[in-house]
Design an enzyme around this catalytic site. Structure first.
Site, PDB file in Angstrom:
ATOM      1  N   SER A  31       0.655  -1.247  -0.085  1.00 46.58           N
ATOM      2  CA  SER A  31      -0.166  -0.040   0.054  1.00 46.58           C
ATOM      3  C   SER A  31       0.830   1.170   0.139  1.00 46.58           C
ATOM      4  O   SER A  31       0.395   2.485   0.243  1.00 46.58           O
ATOM      5  CB  SER A  31      -0.899   0.112   1.262  1.00 46.58           C
ATOM      6  OG  SER A  31      -0.064  -0.114   2.260  1.00 46.58           O
ATOM      7  N   ASN A 118      -1.654  -2.616  12.775  1.00 47.21           N
ATOM      8  CA  ASN A 118      -3.207  -2.225  12.967  1.00 47.21           C
ATOM      9  C   ASN A 118      -3.355  -1.037  13.871  1.00 47.21           C
ATOM     10  O   ASN A 118      -4.297  -0.070  13.168  1.00 47.21           O
ATOM     11  CB  ASN A 118      -3.893  -3.396  13.404  1.00 47.21           C
ATOM     12  CG  ASN A 118      -3.711  -4.676  12.327  1.00 47.21           C
ATOM     13  OD1 ASN A 118      -3.144  -4.701  11.641  1.00 47.21           O
ATOM     14  ND2 ASN A 118      -4.220  -5.859  12.906  1.00 47.21           N
ATOM     15  N   THR A 163     -39.015  26.701  -9.194  1.00 42.76           N
ATOM     16  CA  THR A 163     -39.178  25.316  -8.956  1.00 42.76           C
ATOM     17  C   THR A 163     -39.661  24.710 -10.239  1.00 42.76           C
ATOM     18  O   THR A 163     -40.128  25.173 -11.262  1.00 42.76           O
ATOM     19  CB  THR A 163     -40.358  25.331  -8.137  1.00 42.76           C
ATOM     20  OG1 THR A 163     -41.516  25.637  -8.536  1.00 42.76           O
ATOM     21  CG2 THR A 163     -40.166  26.239  -6.707  1.00 42.76           C
ATOM     22  N   HIS A 164     -39.033  23.303 -10.327  1.00 40.56           N
ATOM     23  CA  HIS A 164     -39.104  22.569 -11.547  1.00 40.56           C
ATOM     24  C   HIS A 164     -38.612  23.246 -12.656  1.00 40.56           C
ATOM     25  O   HIS A 164     -38.880  23.227 -13.898  1.00 40.56           O
ATOM     26  CB  HIS A 164     -40.681  22.204 -11.828  1.00 40.56           C
ATOM     27  CG  HIS A 164     -41.383  21.701 -10.731  1.00 40.56           C
ATOM     28  ND1 HIS A 164     -41.687  20.302 -10.564  1.00 40.56           N
ATOM     29  CD2 HIS A 164     -42.240  22.494  -9.599  1.00 40.56           C
ATOM     30  CE1 HIS A 164     -42.471  20.170  -9.335  1.00 40.56           C
ATOM     31  NE2 HIS A 164     -42.824  21.506  -9.067  1.00 40.56           N
ATOM     32  N   LYS A 291     -16.868  29.642 -29.611  1.00 44.98           N
ATOM     33  CA  LYS A 291     -17.402  28.769 -28.217  1.00 44.98           C
ATOM     34  C   LYS A 291     -16.715  29.479 -26.797  1.00 44.98           C
ATOM     35  O   LYS A 291     -15.495  29.671 -27.128  1.00 44.98           O
ATOM     36  CB  LYS A 291     -17.190  27.421 -28.244  1.00 44.98           C
ATOM     37  CG  LYS A 291     -18.160  26.738 -29.081  1.00 44.98           C
ATOM     38  CD  LYS A 291     -19.443  26.778 -28.509  1.00 44.98           C
ATOM     39  CE  LYS A 291     -19.588  25.351 -28.051  1.00 44.98           C
ATOM     40  NZ  LYS A 291     -20.898  25.119 -26.794  1.00 44.98           N
ATOM     41  N   ASN A 293     -17.157  28.094 -22.888  1.00 45.81           N
ATOM     42  CA  ASN A 293     -17.484  27.044 -22.291  1.00 45.81           C
ATOM     43  C   ASN A 293     -17.270  27.085 -20.864  1.00 45.81           C
ATOM     44  O   ASN A 293     -16.397  27.254 -20.455  1.00 45.81           O
ATOM     45  CB  ASN A 293     -17.341  25.472 -22.875  1.00 45.81           C
ATOM     46  CG  ASN A 293     -17.559  25.364 -24.299  1.00 45.81           C
ATOM     47  OD1 ASN A 293     -18.614  25.792 -24.693  1.00 45.81           O
ATOM     48  ND2 ASN A 293     -16.942  24.614 -24.916  1.00 45.81           N
ATOM     49  N   TYR A 325      -9.467  -6.517  12.571  1.00 43.57           N
ATOM     50  CA  TYR A 325      -8.673  -6.073  11.490  1.00 43.57           C
ATOM     51  C   TYR A 325      -8.723  -7.077  10.334  1.00 43.57           C
ATOM     52  O   TYR A 325      -8.648  -8.146  10.378  1.00 43.57           O
ATOM     53  CB  TYR A 325      -7.251  -5.743  11.397  1.00 43.57           C
ATOM     54  CG  TYR A 325      -6.384  -5.062  10.545  1.00 43.57           C
ATOM     55  CD1 TYR A 325      -6.639  -3.662  10.137  1.00 43.57           C
ATOM     56  CD2 TYR A 325      -5.825  -5.939   9.451  1.00 43.57           C
ATOM     57  CE1 TYR A 325      -6.013  -3.198   8.927  1.00 43.57           C
ATOM     58  CE2 TYR A 325      -5.319  -5.667   8.312  1.00 43.57           C
ATOM     59  CZ  TYR A 325      -5.296  -4.078   8.139  1.00 43.57           C
ATOM     60  OH  TYR A 325      -4.533  -3.756   7.127  1.00 43.57           O
ATOM     61  N   GLN A 330      -7.145  -1.924   4.238  1.00 39.43           N
ATOM     62  CA  GLN A 330      -6.118  -1.023   3.540  1.00 39.43           C
ATOM     63  C   GLN A 330      -6.809  -0.221   2.452  1.00 39.43           C
ATOM     64  O   GLN A 330      -5.998   0.672   2.142  1.00 39.43           O
ATOM     65  CB  GLN A 330      -5.099  -1.968   3.337  1.00 39.43           C
ATOM     66  CG  GLN A 330      -3.947  -1.557   2.540  1.00 39.43           C
ATOM     67  CD  GLN A 330      -2.789  -2.580   2.175  1.00 39.43           C
ATOM     68  OE1 GLN A 330      -2.091  -2.909   3.152  1.00 39.43           O
ATOM     69  NE2 GLN A 330      -2.571  -3.119   0.929  1.00 39.43           N
ATOM     70  N   LYS A 333      -7.935   4.078   2.768  1.00 35.14           N
ATOM     71  CA  LYS A 333      -7.415   5.245   2.446  1.00 35.14           C
ATOM     72  C   LYS A 333      -7.416   5.812   1.015  1.00 35.14           C
ATOM     73  O   LYS A 333      -7.395   7.081   0.931  1.00 35.14           O
ATOM     74  CB  LYS A 333      -5.918   5.220   2.889  1.00 35.14           C
ATOM     75  CG  LYS A 333      -5.504   4.932   4.115  1.00 35.14           C
ATOM     76  CD  LYS A 333      -4.233   4.606   4.493  1.00 35.14           C
ATOM     77  CE  LYS A 333      -3.779   3.026   4.284  1.00 35.14           C
ATOM     78  NZ  LYS A 333      -4.913   2.082   5.031  1.00 35.14           N
TER      79      LYS A 333
HETATM   80  N1  ARG Z   1      -1.007  -1.337   5.078  1.00 37.57           N
HETATM   81  C1  ARG Z   1      -1.902  -1.880   5.959  1.00 37.57           C
HETATM   82  C2  ARG Z   1      -3.198  -0.964   6.138  1.00 37.57           C
HETATM   83  O1  ARG Z   1      -3.211   0.004   5.421  1.00 37.57           O
HETATM   84  C3  ARG Z   1      -1.293  -1.647   7.582  1.00 37.57           C
HETATM   85  C4  ARG Z   1      -1.782  -2.518   8.468  1.00 37.57           C
HETATM   86  C5  ARG Z   1      -1.300  -4.117   8.180  1.00 37.57           C
HETATM   87  N2  ARG Z   1      -1.795  -5.009   9.017  1.00 37.57           N
HETATM   88  C6  ARG Z   1      -1.599  -6.158   8.628  1.00 37.57           C
HETATM   89  N3  ARG Z   1      -2.014  -6.996   9.523  1.00 37.57           N
HETATM   90  N4  ARG Z   1      -1.499  -6.781   7.500  1.00 37.57           N
HETATM   91  O2  ARG Z   1      -4.089  -1.496   6.762  1.00 37.57           O
END
Ligand code: ARG
Length: 468
Positions: A31, A118, A163-164, A291, A293, A325, A330, A333
């Site tokens: 990641s 974790n 409205t509408h 144009k 735009n 977990y 992962q 993010k």
């Molecule tokens: N890269 C992992 C994440 O973003 C970190 C945690 C990993 N933990 C594990 N037990 N593999 O979640």
């Protein structure tokens, strides 16, 4: 240290397994491409952790100092660019621990006592959010202030309200802009609210069950600027409701911006021409020479799609995950960071575009003619004279039909005698009461479009911003 050696050092779990995943498989579960933005947060968390390990006698104070000094050095090197994040590492936690170990040997290997990736990642993301959300809130506040300045400037400019998408009742431009500002002010509240709830320190939760080592979670929390540690270790590493809340806040904000931009796109059309977009906030066509735009407004509208998608990604990601977990987490993010980046970027674009566009208030006022927007006011005139509203509604509806049949564009085109044929309660003062400025001025109830009331709404919103 060579790249491959460094990678060996940074795979934190290799001991248990007789075989390593192949290169592609390793890259699949990595990641680092996304969590590298957490580098400084990760180091901050580690420094607080090692200081606590030292205070608690879990490691010696000499080791704690050595680890702290090296972590500080790594932070500086990453900042200056003399240390480059290895994109082949598994994640940012492994990368930094790997560097520490490669430089300090066994002392480096002490950093992870009482900790799991974790709780580490749960901490890093919270630190990242606490660090970056104030900027998002600031751009959101700027967007609200931009709208309020424009609302103030145009508090008395009359325009059709829809409205509408059909002409409905006269409004003021200030009222319309204030409506937008109200939505964004609530969005700000949603971000602030989520920020308050995520302000607890998960470190010390370990993998899911805390640690048998005598960690001091309170002091770690305080040293990292959290008011308290999280209550339950499993919850701390398993839940991502803070990500859902923020992704929802981002999606709602983007939905607001998308609707505002839709209004702008309509207003910029030749048919409406309520606004003229600044050239700097417009684009041209590669084939049609004439144009101009509104691409920026359209793209903000379009980007609302990704934030809605990101929220859906997170909801589906979490649904059905067994506690605690799971590696699925992962994936949180990428969606969350993308939503927050998108909303910050779009708010900046929206404010810039709004500041430079020109409102054609003359066109707006002219558009009040011909749509019978004064009809409700004529009906309410009769209500004030004692007629039941349903009868007043019917009388005015018939007048509107009379006008259309006669090719007239407004109720004021009818003579008093003609009006009286539909209701004897009409008097000459009706003509004044149904002028757009009168219609708007008469709507001075709290929430209404009367210029005085719009100014009050602006003051209330400014007061809310100032009290933050
Ligand atoms: N890269 C992992 C994440 O973003 C970190 C945690 C990993 N933990 C594990 N037990 N593999 O979640």
């Amino acid at each position: 240290m060579k790249g491959t050696e460094q990678q060996e050092a940074s795979v934190l779990w290799a001991g248990r397994l007789s075989e390593k995943p192949g290169r592609e498989a390793f890259a699949f579960q990595a990641s680092i491409g996304v969590d590298k933005v957490l580098a400084q947060d990760d180091i901050r968390g580690s420094r607080a952790h090692v200081a606590m390990l030292g205070r608690q006698g879990i490691i010696t104070s000499e080791t704690a100092s050595a680890l702290d000094a090296e972590l500080e050095r790594i932070a500086g090197e990453l900042e200056s660019g003399s240390l480059v994040i290895d994109e082949d590492a598994e994640d940012i936690h492994s990368f930094i621990e790997g560097i520490l170990t490669s430089r300090l040997g066994d002392e480096g290997r002490m950093v992870h006592a009482g900790r799991s990736r974790n709780d580490q990642v749960a901490l890093d993301v919270r630190l990242y959010l606490k660090r970056t959300l104030p900027h998002l809130c600031a751009v959101l506040t700027q967007a609200i202030n931009t709208l309020l300045e424009l609302a103030e400037k145009h508090s008395g400019a009359v325009m059709p309200g829809y409205t509408h998408l059909q002409r409905a009742q006269p409004l003021t431009l200030g009222h319309h802009l204030c409506a937008w500002a109200c939505g964004l002010e609530r969005d700000l509240g949603r971000f602030e609210d989520a920020l308050k709830r995520l302000d607890q320190c998960p470190l010390g939760s370990g993998a899911l069950a805390g640690s048998s080592l005598p960690l001091d979670r309170n002091s770690v929390a305080l040293s990292l600027g959290f008011p308290e540690p999280t209550l339950n270790a499993m919850d701390s590493v398993a839940d991502r409701d803070f990500a859902l809340e923020l992704a929802a806040a981002a999606a709602i904000t983007m939905t607001h911006l998308s609707r505002f931009c839709e209004d702008l796109v309509i207003w910029a059309s030749e048919e409406f021409k309520f606004i003229t977009m600044a050239d700097a906030w417009s684009t041209g066509s590669s084939i049609m020479p004439q144009k101009k735009n509104p691409d920026f407004a359209e793209l903000v509208r379009g980007k609302a799609g990704r934030t809605g998608g990101n929220l859906m990604t997170l909801l589906v990601l979490l649904k059905g995950l067994p506690y605690a977990y799971d590696k699925d987490l992962q994936e949180d993010k990428e969606a969350l960071f993308d939503s927050l980046d998108t909303v910050s970027q779009c708010l900046g674009i929206f404010s810039g575009m709004m500041k430079q566009l020109e409102f054609n208030t003359g066109r707006m006022e002219a558009a009040l003619e011909g749509g019978f927007l004064e009809a409700t006011d004529a009906a309410e005139y009769l209500v004030r004279k004692g007629l039941p509203f349903r009868r007043a509604h019917e009388a005015v509806a018939l007048i509107v039909r009379d006008c259309i049949a006669a090719g007239q564009r407004g109720i004021a085109s009818r003579s008093l005698a003609e009006l009286k044929s539909r209701s004897p309660l009409f008097e000459a003062d009706l003509y004044e009461a149904i002028k757009p400025a009168s219609c708007v001025a008469a709507r001075s109830l709290p929430g209404g479009p009367a210029p005085s009331e719009v100014k009050r709404q602006i003051a209330v919103l400014r007061g809310k911003l100032a009290r933050r």
